[in-house]
Design a protein around this motif. Structure first.
Motif, PDB file in Angstrom:
ATOM      1  N   PRO A 183       0.799  -1.224   0.000  1.00 16.06           N
ATOM      2  CA  PRO A 183       0.000   0.000   0.000  1.00 16.06           C
ATOM      3  C   PRO A 183       0.836   1.279   0.000  1.00 16.06           C
ATOM      4  O   PRO A 183       0.403   2.304  -0.539  1.00 16.06           O
ATOM      5  CB  PRO A 183      -0.815  -0.118   1.299  1.00 16.06           C
ATOM      6  CG  PRO A 183      -0.885  -1.571   1.569  1.00 16.06           C
ATOM      7  CD  PRO A 183       0.439  -2.117   1.111  1.00 16.06           C
ATOM      8  N   ALA A 190      -4.225   5.734  -2.009  1.00 15.27           N
ATOM      9  CA  ALA A 190      -4.804   5.849  -0.670  1.00 15.27           C
ATOM     10  C   ALA A 190      -5.255   7.276  -0.400  1.00 15.27           C
ATOM     11  O   ALA A 190      -6.317   7.514   0.194  1.00 15.27           O
ATOM     12  CB  ALA A 190      -3.801   5.397   0.388  1.00 15.27           C
ATOM     13  N   TYR A 207      -2.883   1.046  10.245  1.00 13.25           N
ATOM     14  CA  TYR A 207      -2.866   0.015   9.208  1.00 13.25           C
ATOM     15  C   TYR A 207      -2.192  -1.256   9.725  1.00 13.25           C
ATOM     16  O   TYR A 207      -2.663  -2.372   9.477  1.00 13.25           O
ATOM     17  CB  TYR A 207      -2.148   0.510   7.954  1.00 13.25           C
ATOM     18  CG  TYR A 207      -2.053  -0.556   6.894  1.00 13.25           C
ATOM     19  CD1 TYR A 207      -3.184  -0.963   6.194  1.00 13.25           C
ATOM     20  CD2 TYR A 207      -0.852  -1.199   6.627  1.00 13.25           C
ATOM     21  CE1 TYR A 207      -3.118  -1.970   5.250  1.00 13.25           C
ATOM     22  CE2 TYR A 207      -0.775  -2.210   5.682  1.00 13.25           C
ATOM     23  CZ  TYR A 207      -1.910  -2.589   4.995  1.00 13.25           C
ATOM     24  OH  TYR A 207      -1.851  -3.596   4.064  1.00 13.25           O
TER      25      TYR A 207
END
Length: 228
Positions: A183, A190, A207
């Motif tokens: 990510p 994001a 996260y």
């Protein structure tokens, strides 16, 4: 698949040229700028002049510290994995290494924190793998294989203890590591889609909490649970 250059949006800035910058600060700027350029463009696409521009330094300074582009690439690789190893050592120093679940969690959190700080880590390795050849083989032998063998240990321990839902320890490693790094290589997505700044340490920690929870409840059996 989104273009890598679009996903690695957090680049070293091009600061002005102060009259004097300490040598260690110059070196740090060069390594960060080089790793980001190699991640976005690969070895062949990156230029020393662009790296110098991103670092806010002259081309001659890079030559002074690192010599050739090959030498700079080697130094950038060693620096990236050195930062990851340091973060891993710090995290593992706070847990019982005989507890594979605690060690797995510490490894995941260290990886997330490092990827949040240096989001070009994944792109650097990806570009090297896509290009292949001697440079990638050197990266594998010097950095990737030792890190892989070390990080895989708790997954083997959990498999041997009957704790893993996933029968292949290599798959568990891939799942956790790619989820921990991926990510942050696409932080633009994001930000655009969820309004999340993954470079924010607090958000990165949130996260990590989610990832650890998913791994513990989706990939592991509770301690003492029968495998039958």
């Amino acid at each position: 698949m989104a273009r890598l250059s679009a996903s690695l949006d957090r680049k070293p800035r091009r600061p002005g040229r102060p009259v004097k910058i300490a040598p260690e600060e110059q070196r740090r700027r060069i390594l960060d700028a080089a790793a980001a350029q190699f991640a976005r463009r690969g070895f062949e696409g990156a230029s020393l002049r662009d790296i110098a521009g991103d670092a806010g330094l002259s081309h001659a300074v890079i030559r002074h510290f690192f010599g050739s582009k090959d030498d700079l690439w080697d130094a950038a690789a060693a620096d990236l994995f050195g930062q990851m190893n340091a973060a891993m050592a710090e995290a593992l120093g706070q847990v019982d290494l005989n507890d594979p679940e605690a060690r797995m969690e510490a490894q995941v959190r260290a990886t997330v924190r490092t990827a949040s700080r240096i989001p070009w880590l994944a792109g650097f390795v990806m570009q090297a793998g896509l290009a292949g050849g001697e440079r990638y083989e050197t990266l594998v032998e010097r950095h990737l294989r030792p890190a892989y063998a070390f990080t895989l240990e708790p997954f083997y321990q959990m498999k041997e203890a009957g704790r893993a839902h996933v029968p292949d320890a290599h798959f568990l490693f891939m799942l956790s590591t790619n989820a921990a790094i991926g990510p942050f290589a696409q932080s633009a997505n994001a930000r655009a889609l969820a309004g999340l700044d993954l470079s924010n340490p607090a958000i990165a920690e949130r996260y990590a909490d989610v990832l650890v929870t998913v791994l513990k409840h989706g990939a592991l059996r509770p301690a003492g649970q029968s495998t039958t």
